[in-house]
Design a protein around this motif. Structure first.
Motif, PDB file in Angstrom:
ATOM      1  N   UNK A 106      28.186  45.628  45.840  1.00  0.00           N
ATOM      2  CA  UNK A 106      29.224  45.179  45.053  1.00  0.00           C
ATOM      3  C   UNK A 106      30.857  45.842  45.465  1.00  0.00           C
ATOM      4  N   UNK A 107      30.826  46.897  45.501  1.00  0.00           N
ATOM      5  CA  UNK A 107      31.774  47.653  45.769  1.00  0.00           C
ATOM      6  C   UNK A 107      32.364  47.400  47.392  1.00  0.00           C
ATOM      7  N   UNK A 108      31.242  47.154  48.053  1.00  0.00           N
ATOM      8  CA  UNK A 108      31.826  46.954  49.523  1.00  0.00           C
ATOM      9  C   UNK A 108      32.503  45.577  49.530  1.00  0.00           C
ATOM     10  N   UNK A 109      31.766  44.670  48.926  1.00  0.00           N
ATOM     11  CA  UNK A 109      32.524  43.249  49.034  1.00  0.00           C
ATOM     12  C   UNK A 109      33.774  43.482  48.190  1.00  0.00           C
ATOM     13  N   UNK A 110      34.053  44.046  47.234  1.00  0.00           N
ATOM     14  CA  UNK A 110      35.272  44.096  46.392  1.00  0.00           C
ATOM     15  C   UNK A 110      36.160  44.830  47.449  1.00  0.00           C
ATOM     16  N   UNK A 113      38.899  42.910  49.759  1.00  0.00           N
ATOM     17  CA  UNK A 113      40.183  42.505  49.114  1.00  0.00           C
ATOM     18  C   UNK A 113      41.189  43.532  48.487  1.00  0.00           C
ATOM     19  N   UNK A 114      40.758  44.745  48.654  1.00  0.00           N
ATOM     20  CA  UNK A 114      41.577  45.797  48.589  1.00  0.00           C
ATOM     21  C   UNK A 114      42.493  46.377  49.532  1.00  0.00           C
ATOM     22  N   UNK A 115      43.810  46.516  49.410  1.00  0.00           N
ATOM     23  CA  UNK A 115      44.565  47.235  50.525  1.00  0.00           C
ATOM     24  C   UNK A 115      44.008  48.559  50.800  1.00  0.00           C
ATOM     25  N   UNK A 116      44.097  48.962  52.242  1.00  0.00           N
ATOM     26  CA  UNK A 116      43.480  50.181  52.465  1.00  0.00           C
ATOM     27  C   UNK A 116      44.520  51.331  51.849  1.00  0.00           C
TER      28      UNK A 116
END
Length: 124
Positions: A106-110, A113-116
């Protein structure tokens, strides 16, 4: 029909194979919203991650066997089914590696969409 034959020909293994596919579909349909609304590192998120680790490979294994049945000549189905089984096992192992030694599926897929962090810090 032996157990290995049922696994290799999962799409044509009878009612049991169809039930397994149905339950995997229900698991994916249930775990997806749980993963979306759960907070990072919560028990709900970890539960969804482990449901995904089983349901995704099982669901895709059965579906890809249906593709083999529909599009491969009979002589090539055996080797193709072995390839599908190999990819199903690799998929399971990959998801479990992410779940056990990484942030979880889940966190990998989320994270897609996150900015580095470096780019977000440089932008400030």
């Amino acid at each position: 029909m032996s157990t290995m034959q049922r696994v290799l020909a999962a799409d044509t293994a009878g009612k049991a194979g169809l039930k397994v596919h149905e339950y995997a579909s229900y698991a994916l349909a249930g775990a997806t919203p749980v993963a979306v609304v759960s907070s990072k590192g919560s028990v709900l998120q970890k539960t969804a991650d482990f449901v995904f680790s089983l349901a995704i490979p099982v669901h895709s294994h059965i579906c890809m066997n249906a593709v083999v049945t529909d599009y491969f000549p009979k002589v090539a189905r055996g080797p193709a089914r072995l390839g599908v089984l190999g990819m199903s096992v690799v998929t399971y192992l990959g998801i479990m590696k992410v779940n056990l030694s990484g942030p979880g599926l889940t966190e990998t897929v989320r994270g897609l969409w996150r900015k580095p962090e470096k780019a977000a810090a440089a932008a400030k």
